[in-house]
Design a protein around this motif. Sequence first.
Motif, PDB file in Angstrom:
ATOM      1  N   ARG A 144     135.591  -5.282 122.200  1.00  0.00           N
ATOM      2  CA  ARG A 144     135.804  -3.954 122.785  1.00  0.00           C
ATOM      3  C   ARG A 144     134.617  -3.671 123.706  1.00  0.00           C
ATOM      4  N   LEU A 145     134.880  -3.093 124.852  1.00  0.00           N
ATOM      5  CA  LEU A 145     133.835  -2.849 125.835  1.00  0.00           C
ATOM      6  C   LEU A 145     133.398  -1.387 125.890  1.00  0.00           C
ATOM      7  N   GLU A 146     134.046  -0.529 125.125  1.00  0.00           N
ATOM      8  CA  GLU A 146     133.804   0.907 125.232  1.00  0.00           C
ATOM      9  C   GLU A 146     132.362   1.315 124.945  1.00  0.00           C
ATOM     10  N   LEU A 147     131.728   0.731 123.928  1.00  0.00           N
ATOM     11  CA  LEU A 147     130.360   1.125 123.594  1.00  0.00           C
ATOM     12  C   LEU A 147     129.403   0.791 124.732  1.00  0.00           C
ATOM     13  N   ASP A 148     129.517  -0.396 125.271  1.00  0.00           N
ATOM     14  CA  ASP A 148     128.651  -0.790 126.375  1.00  0.00           C
ATOM     15  C   ASP A 148     128.901   0.087 127.604  1.00  0.00           C
ATOM     16  N   GLU A 149     130.167   0.371 127.908  1.00  0.00           N
ATOM     17  CA  GLU A 149     130.493   1.223 129.054  1.00  0.00           C
ATOM     18  C   GLU A 149     129.942   2.640 128.854  1.00  0.00           C
ATOM     19  N   TRP A 150     130.086   3.186 127.641  1.00  0.00           N
ATOM     20  CA  TRP A 150     129.563   4.517 127.318  1.00  0.00           C
ATOM     21  C   TRP A 150     128.055   4.560 127.525  1.00  0.00           C
ATOM     22  N   ALA A 151     127.349   3.549 127.002  1.00  0.00           N
ATOM     23  CA  ALA A 151     125.889   3.508 127.117  1.00  0.00           C
ATOM     24  C   ALA A 151     125.453   3.355 128.569  1.00  0.00           C
ATOM     25  N   GLN A 152     126.161   2.540 129.336  1.00  0.00           N
ATOM     26  CA  GLN A 152     125.821   2.386 130.753  1.00  0.00           C
ATOM     27  C   GLN A 152     125.982   3.705 131.505  1.00  0.00           C
ATOM     28  N   LYS A 153     127.046   4.454 131.215  1.00  0.00           N
ATOM     29  CA  LYS A 153     127.266   5.743 131.879  1.00  0.00           C
ATOM     30  C   LYS A 153     126.168   6.746 131.523  1.00  0.00           C
ATOM     31  N   LYS A 154     125.726   6.730 130.276  1.00  0.00           N
ATOM     32  CA  LYS A 154     124.670   7.652 129.851  1.00  0.00           C
ATOM     33  C   LYS A 154     123.351   7.331 130.533  1.00  0.00           C
TER      34      LYS A 154
END
Length: 182
Positions: A144-154
């Motif tokens: 799943r890529l959601e955690l990495d994408e969330w952290a990158q956006k933050k």
Amino acid sequence: MANQSDHISKRIQKFIAKQKIFFVATATEQSRINLSPKGMDSFRVLNEKKVLWLNLTGSGNETAAHLNENGRITIMFCSFEGAPNILRLYGKGTVIHPNHKDWSKSIDLFPKLAGTRQIISIDIEMVQTSCGMSIPYYEFKGERLELDEWAQKKGEDGIRQYWKDKNESSIDGIPTKIQEGY
């Protein structure tokens, strides 16, 4: 059916390397037990008595709080394909933050991931395997890529603010000492 040892054999190292998911459990004498699934490319066997786990930013920081209190940790792997097997690694864990003397030699063992929070170093006290014959088969379809994408956006500043807002203490009010590590 269970076998116990005081070290991680070469056979067990190979088993660990094939796994896509593992589970982390910690607790203090007074706290709730925390049990969390983990994935991504975040686990390394350094030798037969030591492992590292790259801990990413999450909704809580229970593991750090518990380890700061007593160091007790259990890691569990289950075979979801091939021969049945359940592996538990029992040990004492230490939280490694960027200002820790072991950070620079440890962080390079992992991929660069947004939201990297800390590394957990575990000295192995006991290794236990058991049959796992009741564990169902599951097919790995991808990370799943959601955690990495969330952290990158933050971004880095947003992650640090999130730590301040959500990761400074456990759900039982035990300090995680995350701000002291940076």
